[in-house]
Scaffold this active site. Structure first.
Site, PDB file in Angstrom:
ATOM      1  N   CYS A 113       0.813  -1.228   0.000  1.00  0.00           N
ATOM      2  CA  CYS A 113       0.000   0.000   0.000  1.00  0.00           C
ATOM      3  C   CYS A 113       0.844   1.276   0.000  1.00  0.00           C
ATOM      4  O   CYS A 113       0.318   2.359  -0.262  1.00  0.00           O
ATOM      5  CB  CYS A 113      -0.961   0.004   1.188  1.00  0.00           C
ATOM      6  SG  CYS A 113      -2.088  -1.385   1.168  1.00  0.00           S
ATOM      7  N   HIS A 247      -3.116   7.403   2.813  1.00  0.00           N
ATOM      8  CA  HIS A 247      -3.517   6.103   2.281  1.00  0.00           C
ATOM      9  C   HIS A 247      -4.917   5.806   2.807  1.00  0.00           C
ATOM     10  O   HIS A 247      -5.192   5.988   3.992  1.00  0.00           O
ATOM     11  CB  HIS A 247      -2.521   5.030   2.730  1.00  0.00           C
ATOM     12  CG  HIS A 247      -2.993   3.647   2.435  1.00  0.00           C
ATOM     13  ND1 HIS A 247      -3.500   3.287   1.209  1.00  0.00           N
ATOM     14  CD2 HIS A 247      -3.055   2.534   3.212  1.00  0.00           C
ATOM     15  CE1 HIS A 247      -3.853   2.016   1.240  1.00  0.00           C
ATOM     16  NE2 HIS A 247      -3.600   1.537   2.443  1.00  0.00           N
ATOM     17  N   ASN A 277     -10.058   0.100   0.247  1.00  0.00           N
ATOM     18  CA  ASN A 277      -8.602   0.243   0.221  1.00  0.00           C
ATOM     19  C   ASN A 277      -8.094  -0.288  -1.122  1.00  0.00           C
ATOM     20  O   ASN A 277      -8.142  -1.493  -1.365  1.00  0.00           O
ATOM     21  CB  ASN A 277      -8.030  -0.553   1.402  1.00  0.00           C
ATOM     22  CG  ASN A 277      -6.514  -0.529   1.460  1.00  0.00           C
ATOM     23  OD1 ASN A 277      -5.848  -0.055   0.532  1.00  0.00           O
ATOM     24  ND2 ASN A 277      -5.966  -1.048   2.544  1.00  0.00           N
TER      25      ASN A 277
HETATM   26  O1  UT7 Z   1      -3.178  -0.990   4.235  1.00  0.00           O
HETATM   27  C1  UT7 Z   1      -3.396  -1.625   5.462  1.00  0.00           C
HETATM   28  C2  UT7 Z   1      -4.501  -2.659   5.256  1.00  0.00           C
HETATM   29  N1  UT7 Z   1      -5.151  -3.114   6.447  1.00  0.00           N
HETATM   30  C3  UT7 Z   1      -5.998  -2.392   7.219  1.00  0.00           C
HETATM   31  O2  UT7 Z   1      -6.219  -1.228   7.030  1.00  0.00           O
HETATM   32  C4  UT7 Z   1      -6.707  -3.097   8.344  1.00  0.00           C
HETATM   33  C5  UT7 Z   1      -6.502  -2.458   9.667  1.00  0.00           C
HETATM   34  N2  UT7 Z   1      -7.400  -3.052  10.632  1.00  0.00           N
HETATM   35  C6  UT7 Z   1      -8.713  -2.742  10.676  1.00  0.00           C
HETATM   36  O3  UT7 Z   1      -9.162  -1.889   9.926  1.00  0.00           O
HETATM   37  C7  UT7 Z   1      -9.583  -3.426  11.688  1.00  0.00           C
HETATM   38  O4  UT7 Z   1      -8.771  -4.186  12.550  1.00  0.00           O
HETATM   39  C8  UT7 Z   1     -10.663  -4.314  11.033  1.00  0.00           C
HETATM   40  C9  UT7 Z   1     -11.685  -3.434  10.347  1.00  0.00           C
HETATM   41  C10 UT7 Z   1     -10.044  -5.286  10.041  1.00  0.00           C
HETATM   42  C11 UT7 Z   1     -11.390  -5.130  12.094  1.00  0.00           C
HETATM   43  O5  UT7 Z   1     -11.920  -4.273  13.087  1.00  0.00           O
HETATM   44  P1  UT7 Z   1     -11.756  -4.660  14.622  1.00  0.00           P
HETATM   45  O6  UT7 Z   1     -12.464  -3.616  15.374  1.00  0.00           O
HETATM   46  O7  UT7 Z   1     -10.261  -4.822  14.872  1.00  0.00           O
HETATM   47  O8  UT7 Z   1     -12.548  -6.029  14.724  1.00  0.00           O
HETATM   48  P2  UT7 Z   1     -12.035  -7.490  15.128  1.00  0.00           P
HETATM   49  O9  UT7 Z   1     -11.116  -8.045  14.078  1.00  0.00           O
HETATM   50  O10 UT7 Z   1     -11.541  -7.432  16.519  1.00  0.00           O
HETATM   51  O11 UT7 Z   1     -13.369  -8.305  15.049  1.00  0.00           O
HETATM   52  C12 UT7 Z   1     -14.477  -8.001  15.896  1.00  0.00           C
HETATM   53  C13 UT7 Z   1     -15.613  -8.956  15.559  1.00  0.00           C
HETATM   54  C14 UT7 Z   1     -15.201 -10.420  15.533  1.00  0.00           C
HETATM   55  O12 UT7 Z   1     -16.262 -11.151  16.122  1.00  0.00           O
HETATM   56  P3  UT7 Z   1     -16.158 -11.693  17.633  1.00  0.00           P
HETATM   57  O13 UT7 Z   1     -14.952 -12.566  17.643  1.00  0.00           O
HETATM   58  O14 UT7 Z   1     -15.999 -10.466  18.476  1.00  0.00           O
HETATM   59  O15 UT7 Z   1     -17.452 -12.399  17.815  1.00  0.00           O
HETATM   60  C15 UT7 Z   1     -15.142 -10.747  14.069  1.00  0.00           C
HETATM   61  O16 UT7 Z   1     -15.415 -12.117  13.798  1.00  0.00           O
HETATM   62  O17 UT7 Z   1     -16.119  -8.674  14.248  1.00  0.00           O
HETATM   63  C16 UT7 Z   1     -16.209  -9.885  13.502  1.00  0.00           C
HETATM   64  N3  UT7 Z   1     -16.009  -9.566  12.099  1.00  0.00           N
HETATM   65  C17 UT7 Z   1     -17.015  -9.255  11.257  1.00  0.00           C
HETATM   66  N4  UT7 Z   1     -18.332  -9.168  11.412  1.00  0.00           N
HETATM   67  C18 UT7 Z   1     -19.078  -8.797  10.357  1.00  0.00           C
HETATM   68  C19 UT7 Z   1     -14.831  -9.504  11.409  1.00  0.00           C
HETATM   69  N5  UT7 Z   1     -15.049  -9.144  10.133  1.00  0.00           N
HETATM   70  C20 UT7 Z   1     -16.399  -8.997  10.007  1.00  0.00           C
HETATM   71  C21 UT7 Z   1     -17.221  -8.614   8.939  1.00  0.00           C
HETATM   72  N6  UT7 Z   1     -18.560  -8.529   9.160  1.00  0.00           N
HETATM   73  N7  UT7 Z   1     -16.755  -8.314   7.717  1.00  0.00           N
END
Ligand code: UT7
Length: 320
Positions: A113, A247, A277
């Site tokens: 990225c 970004h 992204n």
């Molecule tokens: O260029 C760099 C590229 N990468 C990024 O920019 C990613 C950076 N990270 C993020 O943006 C965030 O960490 C995410 C958006 C990917 C995730 O957000 P989070 O607040 O860190 O959520 P999490 O991974 O801790 O997941 C929370 C919950 C989980 O459920 P449980 O275990 O709490 O029951 C996931 O299973 O959200 C669930 N979950 C979803 N639910 C609905 C994960 N993805 C999804 C989804 N839809 N797409």
């Protein structure tokens, strides 16, 4: 001719726009979760027959048209991409052939990225040292092809697209400074692990793997550090910056970084809600959109920043 200066920008998004509601019919997710955690409402996906070079070509032609410059007048082509059309030749060489340029230096940069920030910085140094006079710098991705569409934690985040600019040697600024960093110790947080050997993928698959919350914290830290570094290097106060072009990974990363930098969101260019992204394409796409809608004006001071797998990160300060 001590500076390089942008004389044209261009971008392209594939026609097909996929909303969160449509995505929710492919994988178990919902609009509310995606909007709340990422700010993303839709992303554009390339058609099956489209290649990264196709996207790059349209963005490049638009940038060349704005620059009032022909492809033959370009002596350096750099493409930042994580999703090249082939293992080789580089997408830059494919783009060169498509544009009808013969003889320019042409190569790809792989910084995920941060690819466009790296490519722009390299082009600036070629021009500053007199090795090139006019550079075409592109960020282009069909990131959707390295996503596991059954993995909701990654597939909702990304989109496809391309952005480009033409950079020219100039007596006046132009790019004021560039700041590039990497730390491979963090390679495990975000990667596509597979490698090609014996004619097929080995040692893992070809899909994006990400430790989301670690990536989030890492991104906010290094992006605010590198912007501070860039301001200090130029002895610029943050109030001297007209636009921050970050970004476009996630609206929460953008707002958290702006908050840490005490940067008002009115001065931040945001495209992530409608594009997701687009990896190396996100910064030049945002730049082109804000140039064309008139927000970015000649003489204004801009900071471009990016972070990506590697990890890599960087910033560019320029007078537009
Ligand atoms: O260029 C760099 C590229 N990468 C990024 O920019 C990613 C950076 N990270 C993020 O943006 C965030 O960490 C995410 C958006 C990917 C995730 O957000 P989070 O607040 O860190 O959520 P999490 O991974 O801790 O997941 C929370 C919950 C989980 O459920 P449980 O275990 O709490 O029951 C996931 O299973 O959200 C669930 N979950 C979803 N639910 C609905 C994960 N993805 C999804 C989804 N839809 N797409």
């Amino acid at each position: 001719m001590n500076y390089s200066r942008i004389i044209g920008t261009g971008s392209y998004l594939p026609e097909r726009k996929v909303t969160n509601a449509e995505l929710a019919t492919w994988v178990e997710t919902n609009d509310e979760w995606i909007v709340e955690r990422t700010g993303i409402r839709a992303r554009h996906l390339a058609a099956p027959e489209q290649t990264t070079c196709d996207l790059a070509t349209i963005a490049a032609q638009r940038a060349l048209a704005m620059a009032n410059c022909t492809a033959k007048e370009i002596d350096l082509i750099i493409v930042g991409t994580t999703t090249p059309d082939m293992i080789y030749p580089s997408t830059a060489c494919l783009l060169q052939a498509r544009l009808g340029n013969h003889g320019a230096t042409a190569f790809d940069v792989q910084a995920v990225c941060s690819g466009f920030i790296y490519a722009l910085s390299i082009a600036d140094k070629f021009i500053k040292t007199g090795s090139a006079k006019r550079a075409l710098v592109v960020g282009a991705e069909i990131y959707s092809r390295i996503l596991d569409w059954k993995d909701r934690s990654t597939c909702v985040l990304f989109g496809d697209g391309a952005g480009a600019c033409v950079l020219e040697a100039s007596d006046t600024p132009g790019i004021l400074s560039t700041h590039l960093h990497a730390d491979g110790a963090y390679h495990h947080l975000l990667n596509v692990p597979g490698t090609v050997a014996q004619g097929r993928l080995q040692n893992g698959d070809g899909f994006t793997k990400m430790q989301g919350s670690e990536v989030f914290k890492f991104a906010v830290n290094v992006l605010s550090e590198v912007v501070e570094e860039a301001l200090a290097y130029n002895q610029l106060d943050r109030t001297a910056i007209d636009w921050l072009i970050p970004h476009q990974a996630n609206i929460r990363i953008i707002t958290a970084t702006a908050k840490r930098l005490k940067f008002p969101m009115e001065k931040v260019i945001v495209t992530v809600p409608e594009q997701g992204n687009t990896s190396a394409a996100s910064v030049p796409l945002a730049l082109d959109i804000a140039v064309r809608d008139g927000r970015i004006q000649r003489g204004q001071t801009l900071i471009l920043e990016g972070v990506g797998g590697g990890f890599t990160w960087g910033a560019v300060v320029m007078r537009y």
